[in-house]
Design an enzyme around this catalytic site. Structure first.
Site, PDB file in Angstrom:
ATOM      1  N   ALA A  74     -16.801  29.229  53.197  1.00 44.09           N
ATOM      2  CA  ALA A  74     -17.327  28.683  51.938  1.00 44.09           C
ATOM      3  C   ALA A  74     -17.335  27.164  51.951  1.00 44.09           C
ATOM      4  O   ALA A  74     -16.282  26.543  51.779  1.00 44.09           O
ATOM      5  CB  ALA A  74     -16.442  29.181  50.790  1.00 44.09           C
ATOM      6  N   TYR A 141     -20.792  15.744  56.707  1.00 44.06           N
ATOM      7  CA  TYR A 141     -20.581  17.191  56.879  1.00 44.06           C
ATOM      8  C   TYR A 141     -19.728  17.459  58.124  1.00 44.06           C
ATOM      9  O   TYR A 141     -18.697  18.134  58.067  1.00 44.06           O
ATOM     10  CB  TYR A 141     -21.941  17.891  56.993  1.00 44.06           C
ATOM     11  CG  TYR A 141     -21.842  19.305  57.502  1.00 44.06           C
ATOM     12  CD1 TYR A 141     -21.143  20.264  56.781  1.00 44.06           C
ATOM     13  CD2 TYR A 141     -22.421  19.679  58.718  1.00 44.06           C
ATOM     14  CE1 TYR A 141     -21.028  21.562  57.261  1.00 44.06           C
ATOM     15  CE2 TYR A 141     -22.307  20.972  59.186  1.00 44.06           C
ATOM     16  CZ  TYR A 141     -21.607  21.906  58.465  1.00 44.06           C
ATOM     17  OH  TYR A 141     -21.484  23.183  58.932  1.00 44.06           O
ATOM     18  N   ASN A 170     -26.984  26.570  66.160  1.00 42.86           N
ATOM     19  CA  ASN A 170     -27.938  26.913  65.086  1.00 42.86           C
ATOM     20  C   ASN A 170     -27.946  28.404  64.786  1.00 42.86           C
ATOM     21  O   ASN A 170     -28.601  29.178  65.492  1.00 42.86           O
ATOM     22  CB  ASN A 170     -29.335  26.438  65.465  1.00 42.86           C
ATOM     23  CG  ASN A 170     -29.433  24.932  65.393  1.00 42.86           C
ATOM     24  OD1 ASN A 170     -28.757  24.235  66.145  1.00 42.86           O
ATOM     25  ND2 ASN A 170     -30.225  24.421  64.493  1.00 42.86           N
TER      26      ASN A 170
HETATM   27  N1  UFG Z   1     -37.071  21.153  61.822  1.00 40.00           N
HETATM   28  C1  UFG Z   1     -38.428  20.860  61.781  1.00 40.00           C
HETATM   29  N2  UFG Z   1     -39.095  21.154  60.621  1.00 40.00           N
HETATM   30  C2  UFG Z   1     -38.494  21.731  59.538  1.00 40.00           C
HETATM   31  C3  UFG Z   1     -37.110  22.035  59.612  1.00 40.00           C
HETATM   32  C4  UFG Z   1     -36.434  21.721  60.781  1.00 40.00           C
HETATM   33  O1  UFG Z   1     -39.016  20.335  62.725  1.00 40.00           O
HETATM   34  O2  UFG Z   1     -39.171  21.952  58.513  1.00 40.00           O
HETATM   35  C5  UFG Z   1     -36.341  20.856  63.075  1.00 40.00           C
HETATM   36  C6  UFG Z   1     -35.174  19.918  62.901  1.00 40.00           C
HETATM   37  O3  UFG Z   1     -35.586  18.575  62.957  1.00 40.00           O
HETATM   38  C7  UFG Z   1     -34.275  20.351  64.061  1.00 40.00           C
HETATM   39  C8  UFG Z   1     -34.555  21.840  64.224  1.00 40.00           C
HETATM   40  O4  UFG Z   1     -35.794  22.063  63.552  1.00 40.00           O
HETATM   41  O5  UFG Z   1     -34.679  19.689  65.224  1.00 40.00           O
HETATM   42  C9  UFG Z   1     -33.505  22.721  63.604  1.00 40.00           C
HETATM   43  O6  UFG Z   1     -33.277  22.265  62.273  1.00 40.00           O
HETATM   44  P1  UFG Z   1     -32.450  23.092  61.194  1.00 40.00           P
HETATM   45  O7  UFG Z   1     -32.561  22.328  59.908  1.00 40.00           O
HETATM   46  O8  UFG Z   1     -32.877  24.513  61.213  1.00 40.00           O
HETATM   47  O9  UFG Z   1     -30.972  23.061  61.752  1.00 40.00           O
HETATM   48  P2  UFG Z   1     -30.048  21.801  62.143  1.00 40.00           P
HETATM   49  O10 UFG Z   1     -30.084  21.729  63.644  1.00 40.00           O
HETATM   50  O11 UFG Z   1     -30.414  20.580  61.423  1.00 40.00           O
HETATM   51  O12 UFG Z   1     -28.656  22.218  61.553  1.00 40.00           O
HETATM   52  C10 UFG Z   1     -27.884  23.301  62.050  1.00 40.00           C
HETATM   53  C11 UFG Z   1     -26.975  23.821  60.932  1.00 40.00           C
HETATM   54  C12 UFG Z   1     -25.986  22.754  60.514  1.00 40.00           C
HETATM   55  C13 UFG Z   1     -25.225  22.281  61.728  1.00 40.00           C
HETATM   56  C14 UFG Z   1     -26.174  21.830  62.796  1.00 40.00           C
HETATM   57  C15 UFG Z   1     -25.395  21.508  64.017  1.00 40.00           C
HETATM   58  O13 UFG Z   1     -27.762  24.211  59.817  1.00 40.00           O
HETATM   59  O14 UFG Z   1     -25.076  23.287  59.571  1.00 40.00           O
HETATM   60  O15 UFG Z   1     -27.113  22.865  63.118  1.00 40.00           O
HETATM   61  O16 UFG Z   1     -26.183  20.890  64.955  1.00 40.00           O
HETATM   62  F1  UFG Z   1     -24.428  21.250  61.410  1.00 40.00           F
END
Ligand code: UFG
Length: 327
Positions: A74, A141, A170
Site C-alpha cells: 500500500a 518515490y 515494470n
Molecule cells: N511511456 C510512453 N508513453 C506513455 C506511457 C509510458 O512512451 O503514454 C513509456 C515511458 O516513457 C517508459 C515506458 O513507457 O519508457 C514505461 O513507462 P510506465 O509509465 O509504464 O512505467 P515506468 O517505467 O515509468 O514505471 C514503472 C513503475 C514504477 C517504478 C518504475 C521503475 O510503474 O512504479 O517502473 O523503473 F518505479
C-alpha cells in the site's frame, strides 16, 4: 500461513492475494480503497477497510488477525507524481510503512515483505542490474522505498523481524479475474490497450531519441503473476527461518516502447496509432533486471517471459473489463 496484505485491493496486491489463497494461505487484506477496488479483493480473503496513517486501525488489524507474515503493497507509486508532490512520498509512504512495521514488530510478525522498486537504480553502472548495483534513487518515490528498506534493516537488527525487499521492474499483465485499473492510468501497456479498445485515439511515445536500438526507452516487463509467486516463495523462506534478503525482480529481458506497441498491434489486431513526442522527465534509457539471485536462492523464474503472453493476458482482462472494476 496467515498473511496480512496491506494494499490487497490494488493491482499487484490483489493478484498476490489471489495466488496466496490458491496456495492455501489464510489472507486478510487491509486497504483504504483510495486507489484499490473492493471488487478486486478475493472473496475468500478477509477484508479490513483502514488507512495505514491510522496507527490504531493498523495495530488493531494486526492484533486481531495475528498474521505470521505481512506483505506491504500500500503506497503511492508514481515516479512523476512524486516529483511534483514529494511529501506524499517522503512523508506519507515512509510514515505509513513505519506504522505497519511498528505494529508488526509489536505483535511478533515473523516475516515482512516490502514492495520496492527499480527506481532505486537511476544511474546503473551495469545492465542487467544486480542487487550489488549502487543505489541512486531516481525520485522521491524511489527514495521513500530506499528509506523503508533501511527501516526494515533496523527492524531485523533490533527486533529480529525478517524481511524481503522485492524491487519490481515494470509490473504488467493480468490474471483471468484481476488486472490493472488505475485512475488516472499512466502505464504504457494499459494505455496502449485503451487505444485498442477505442477509449483513446493514439499512444504517445515519450521520446524516440534515446540511446537504444530503436530510439525508444527499454524496460523490463515482468508479469504480475510471476511477481506474486516471488512474494510467496520469499515469504515461505522467511517463515521457514531464513535470513532477510533483497531481490531485483524482472524478466531479465528488455523491450522497447515501440516493441510493446507493435506486439499489442499483433495481439489485438488494432492499428494502434502512435506518435513520437517529447521525453518524459526522469526516464532512463534502459532498465533491465538481473534476477539471478532469487533464481539461485529460491528457484524463482518467470513463467511468462514473452512480451506476447504478457500483453495477451492484459488484453483478455481489458476486453472482459473495459471499464476496469467499475461495472
Ligand atoms: N511511456 C510512453 N508513453 C506513455 C506511457 C509510458 O512512451 O503514454 C513509456 C515511458 O516513457 C517508459 C515506458 O513507457 O519508457 C514505461 O513507462 P510506465 O509509465 O509504464 O512505467 P515506468 O517505467 O515509468 O514505471 C514503472 C513503475 C514504477 C517504478 C518504475 C521503475 O510503474 O512504479 O517502473 O523503473 F518505479
Amino acid at each position: 500461513m496467515k498473511i496480512l496484505v496491506a494494499g490487497g485491493a490494488g493491482y499487484i496486491g490483489s493478484i498476490t492475494t489471489e495466488r496466496l489463497i490458491k496456495a492455501g494461505a489464510d489472507v486478510v487484506v487491509f486497504d483504504n480503497l483510495y486507489q484499490g477496488h473492493r471488487d478486486a479483493v478475493h472473496p475468500q480473503a478477509g477484508f479490513v477497510q483502514g488507512d495505514l496513517a491510522d496507527k490504531t486501525a493498523v495495530e488493531s488489524a494486526i492484533a486481531t488477525h495475528k498474521p505470521d507474515g505481512v506483505m506491504h503493497f500500500a503506497s503511492y507509486t508514481l515516479v512523476g507524481e512524486s516529483m511534483t508532490q514529494p511529501f506524499l512520498y517522503l512523508r506519507d509512504n515512509v510514515m505509513n510503512g513505519l506504522n505497519l512495521m511498528e505494529a508488526a514488530v509489536k505483535h511478533g510478525v515473523k516475516g515482512f515483505i516490502l514492495s520496492s522498486t527499480a527506481n532505486l537504480f537511476d544511474d546503473p553502472e551495469r545492465i542487467p542490474i544486480a542487487e550489488t548495483e549502487r543505489i541512486v534513487p531516481g525520485s522521491p518515490y524511489g527514495e521513500s522505498k530506499h528509506i523503508l528498506e533501511r527501516n526494515l534493516h533496523w527492524m531485523d537488527r533490533l527486533y529480529s523481524m525478517k524481511y524481503a525487499c522485492l524491487r519490481y521492474f515494470n509490473a504488467c499483465g493480468a490474471s483471468a479475474e484481476r488486472g490493472e485499473d488505475h485512475d488516472p492510468e499512466t502505464h504504457l501497456i494499459p494505455l496502449v490497450l485503451d487505444v485498442a479498445l477505442g477509449q483513446r485515439e493514439k499512444i504517445a511515445i515519450f521520446g524516440d531519441d534515446y540511446d537504444t536500438p530503436d530510439g525508444s526507452c527499454v524496460r523490463d516487463y515482468i508479469h504480475v503473476i510471476d511477481l506474486a509467486e516471488a512474494h510467496i516463495l520469499a515469504m515461505q523462506a522467511l517463515l521457514d527461518g531464513g535470513e532477510s534478503r533483497k531481490y531485483n525482480l524482472g524478466n531479465g529481458r528488455g523491450f522497447s516502447v515501440k516493441e510493446v506497441i507493435q506486439t499489442a498491434r499483433e495481439v489485438t489486431g488494432h492499428p494502434i496509432p502512435a506518435e513520437a513526442g517529447p521525453r518524459r522527465p526522469g526516464d532512463p534509457d534502459i532498465l533491465i533486471a538481473s534476477s539471478e539471485t532469487i533464481n539461485q536462492e529460491l528457484g524463482w523464474r518467470p513463467q511468462f517471459p514473452e512480451l506476447r503472453q504478457i500483453i495477451e493476458t492484459a488484453w483478455n482482462w481489458h476486453q472482459a473489463n473495459p471499464n476496469g472494476y467499475e461495472k
